[in-house]
Design a protein around this motif. Structure first.
Motif, mmCIF file in Angstrom:
data_model
loop_
_atom_site.group_PDB
_atom_site.id
_atom_site.type_symbol
_atom_site.label_atom_id
_atom_site.label_comp_id
_atom_site.label_asym_id
_atom_site.label_seq_id
_atom_site.Cartn_x
_atom_site.Cartn_y
_atom_site.Cartn_z
ATOM 1 N N LYS A 1 -2.905 12.837 15.697
ATOM 2 C CA LYS A 1 -1.877 12.569 14.767
ATOM 3 C C LYS A 1 -1.129 11.309 14.858
ATOM 4 C CE LYS A 1 -0.820 17.354 13.349
ATOM 5 N NZ LYS A 1 0.301 18.443 13.313
ATOM 6 N N ASP A 2 -1.010 10.893 16.169
ATOM 7 C CA ASP A 2 -0.532 9.672 16.495
ATOM 8 C C ASP A 2 -1.483 8.474 15.906
ATOM 9 O OD1 ASP A 2 1.984 10.109 17.786
ATOM 10 O OD2 ASP A 2 0.580 11.198 19.450
ATOM 11 N N HIS A 3 -2.838 8.554 16.263
ATOM 12 C CA HIS A 3 -3.854 7.901 15.857
ATOM 13 C C HIS A 3 -3.722 7.709 14.260
ATOM 14 C CE1 HIS A 3 -8.173 6.928 14.929
ATOM 15 N NE2 HIS A 3 -7.825 5.812 15.553
ATOM 16 N N GLU A 4 -3.874 8.682 13.638
ATOM 17 C CA GLU A 4 -3.583 8.899 12.006
ATOM 18 C C GLU A 4 -2.392 7.915 11.696
ATOM 19 O OE1 GLU A 4 -3.674 12.552 10.875
ATOM 20 O OE2 GLU A 4 -5.974 13.104 11.674
ATOM 21 N N GLY B 1 0.661 -1.271 0.007
ATOM 22 C CA GLY B 1 -0.091 -0.100 -0.231
ATOM 23 C C GLY B 1 0.906 1.090 -0.159
ATOM 24 N N TYR B 2 1.996 1.076 -0.166
ATOM 25 C CA TYR B 2 3.021 2.339 -0.390
ATOM 26 C C TYR B 2 3.986 2.377 -1.376
ATOM 27 C CZ TYR B 2 6.469 5.521 1.626
ATOM 28 O OH TYR B 2 7.384 6.865 1.803
ATOM 29 N N SER B 3 4.036 3.460 -1.886
ATOM 30 C CA SER B 3 4.818 3.965 -3.276
ATOM 31 C C SER B 3 5.621 5.009 -3.130
ATOM 32 C CB SER B 3 3.827 3.882 -4.353
ATOM 33 O OG SER B 3 2.905 5.201 -4.135
ATOM 34 N N GLY B 4 5.919 5.499 -1.863
ATOM 35 C CA GLY B 4 6.772 6.668 -1.699
ATOM 36 C C GLY B 4 8.070 6.200 -1.271
ATOM 37 N N PRO B 5 9.175 7.261 -1.296
ATOM 38 C CA PRO B 5 10.639 6.816 -0.712
ATOM 39 C C PRO B 5 10.798 6.382 0.539
ATOM 40 C CG PRO B 5 10.068 9.374 -0.551
ATOM 41 C CD PRO B 5 8.858 8.448 -1.060
ATOM 42 N N ARG B 6 11.798 5.490 0.580
ATOM 43 C CA ARG B 6 11.930 4.792 1.878
ATOM 44 C C ARG B 6 12.309 5.625 3.063
ATOM 45 N NH1 ARG B 6 15.691 4.750 4.687
ATOM 46 N NH2 ARG B 6 16.919 5.793 3.003
ATOM 47 N N ARG B 7 12.732 6.623 2.843
ATOM 48 C CA ARG B 7 13.322 7.545 3.783
ATOM 49 C C ARG B 7 12.010 8.133 4.767
ATOM 50 N NH1 ARG B 7 14.549 10.259 -0.533
ATOM 51 N NH2 ARG B 7 13.267 12.299 -0.885
ATOM 52 N N GLU B 8 11.015 8.421 3.808
ATOM 53 C CA GLU B 8 9.691 8.986 4.383
ATOM 54 C C GLU B 8 9.102 7.860 5.444
ATOM 55 O OE1 GLU B 8 7.433 10.922 1.731
ATOM 56 O OE2 GLU B 8 8.995 12.493 1.216
ATOM 57 N N LEU B 9 8.869 6.551 4.715
ATOM 58 C CA LEU B 9 8.226 5.797 5.433
ATOM 59 C C LEU B 9 9.243 5.294 6.846
ATOM 60 C CD1 LEU B 9 6.307 3.163 5.408
ATOM 61 C CD2 LEU B 9 7.910 1.824 4.298
ATOM 62 N N HIS B 10 10.627 5.294 6.616
ATOM 63 C CA HIS B 10 11.276 5.019 7.841
ATOM 64 C C HIS B 10 11.068 5.954 8.789
ATOM 65 C CE1 HIS B 10 15.079 5.283 10.414
ATOM 66 N NE2 HIS B 10 14.718 4.047 10.720
ATOM 67 N N ALA B 11 10.945 7.314 8.454
ATOM 68 C CA ALA B 11 10.865 8.375 9.323
ATOM 69 C C ALA B 11 9.401 8.322 10.208
ATOM 70 C CB ALA B 11 10.735 9.784 8.754
ATOM 71 N N GLU B 12 8.281 8.037 9.458
ATOM 72 C CA GLU B 12 7.060 7.781 9.942
ATOM 73 C C GLU B 12 7.104 6.284 10.914
ATOM 74 O OE1 GLU B 12 3.259 8.480 8.266
ATOM 75 O OE2 GLU B 12 4.154 10.066 9.292
ATOM 76 N N MET B 13 7.533 5.120 10.498
ATOM 77 C CA MET B 13 7.857 4.275 11.392
ATOM 78 C C MET B 13 8.596 4.636 12.650
ATOM 79 S SD MET B 13 6.192 1.170 11.160
ATOM 80 C CE MET B 13 6.266 0.823 9.295
ATOM 81 N N TYR B 14 9.718 5.406 12.354
ATOM 82 C CA TYR B 14 10.216 5.535 13.792
ATOM 83 C C TYR B 14 9.579 6.343 14.752
ATOM 84 C CZ TYR B 14 14.296 7.134 16.603
ATOM 85 O OH TYR B 14 15.352 7.339 17.614
ATOM 86 N N GLU B 15 8.857 7.360 14.171
ATOM 87 C CA GLU B 15 7.833 7.983 15.206
ATOM 88 C C GLU B 15 6.757 7.261 15.751
ATOM 89 O OE1 GLU B 15 7.447 11.306 15.890
ATOM 90 O OE2 GLU B 15 9.478 11.813 15.138
ATOM 91 N N ALA B 16 6.390 6.337 15.160
ATOM 92 C CA ALA B 16 5.577 5.280 15.575
ATOM 93 C C ALA B 16 6.112 4.509 16.759
ATOM 94 C CB ALA B 16 4.771 4.449 14.637
ATOM 95 N N LEU B 17 7.313 4.001 16.513
ATOM 96 C CA LEU B 17 8.224 3.629 17.420
ATOM 97 C C LEU B 17 8.514 4.228 18.788
ATOM 98 C CD1 LEU B 17 10.290 1.005 18.474
ATOM 99 C CD2 LEU B 17 12.040 2.355 17.078
ATOM 100 N N GLN B 18 8.720 5.503 18.578
ATOM 101 C CA GLN B 18 9.054 6.339 19.906
ATOM 102 C C GLN B 18 7.894 6.364 20.631
ATOM 103 O OE1 GLN B 18 12.457 5.902 19.435
ATOM 104 N NE2 GLN B 18 12.398 8.138 20.338
ATOM 105 N N PHE B 19 6.469 6.850 19.809
ATOM 106 C CA PHE B 19 5.332 6.846 20.609
ATOM 107 C C PHE B 19 4.922 5.488 21.196
ATOM 108 C CE2 PHE B 19 0.673 6.490 20.181
ATOM 109 C CZ PHE B 19 0.145 7.338 21.408
#
Length: 220
Positions: free
Chosen positions: A175-178, A140-158
């Motif tokens: 925003k965390d929920h989204e 379901g994702y077609s963007g750059p890896r770095r943006e996906l990693h940044a989002e996933m890292y934010e989810a990890l911290q949360f």
């Protein structure tokens, strides 16, 4: 809560733990305790969706790396960083301390931390993980890896704040929920449908002001 109960709770949870809640409540101990319990309720509401994200991520990455290396213990061949190899050894050691003499690959996969799996999406893993295999874990994702990693890292911290009983009341939790559901959708739209059935987060967020003002009781 009575004055005695408030004093007991403050002492039991420690002054340091209660300080952010008191600061957010203008020094009102009763309101700080209601905010503290609402924080617990909000954290509990996030547990189900975060569970879905963590388990779905690790299984999706494991499936792709199993296929790439042709063996369930793909980490034996993969170009892990020194930190990654230490994570695998730590997982194996923990399982052995639980009387597993020869932990299975499935057991090791389940023991590896969310942080380990997120690290496989970092720039250091781009050549040996993302390009040859892991991009396929996100239909379901077609963007750059770095943006996906940044989002996933934010989810990890949360996720770590939630699991370690830290304050989350000050965050923009909408925003965390989204983010959690957006990332889950990158992995599995079907899992999003199931996770929505567990999702109490919007309801809990709507009730915050009334709970913290004492007009409503907690719902858990």
């Amino acid at each position: 809560m009575s004055v005695e109960e408030l004093r007991w709770a403050h002492a039991a949870f420690s002054s340091a733990r209660m300080a952010p809640y008191l600061a957010a409540s203008g020094g009102d101990l009763a309101q700080a305790m209601r905010l503290y319990w609402w924080n617990v309720e909000a954290s509990a509401a996030f547990y189900g969706p975060l569970h879905c994200l963590e388990v779905t991520l690790r299984n999706a990455l494991h499936t792709q790396l199993y296929g790439r290396h042709g063996r369930p213990d793909w980490w034996a061949n993969a170009r892990l960083t020194d930190e990654g190899r230490r994570s695998v050894e730590q997982a194996r050691s923990k399982l052995r301390r639980r009387a597993m003499r020869d932990p299975s690959p499935d057991a090791i996969v389940a023991e590896l931390t969310f942080g380990f799996w997120v690290s496989l999406l970092s720039h250091r893993a781009d050549r040996h993980f993302w390009v040859p295999a892991l991009h396929r874990a996100f239909p379901g994702y077609s963007g750059p890896r770095r943006e996906l990693h940044a989002e996933m890292y934010e989810a990890l911290q949360f996720r770590n704040r939630v699991m370690h009983h830290e304050p989350i009341h000050h965050r923009v939790l909408e925003k965390d929920h989204e983010r959690v559901f957006r990332l889950l959708g990158h992995l599995s739209p079907e899992c999003v449908v199931l996770a929505r059935e567990l999702d109490r987060i919007p309801e809990v967020l709507r009730r915050r002001d009334d709970v913290c003002a004492g007009r409503l009781r907690l719902s858990f």
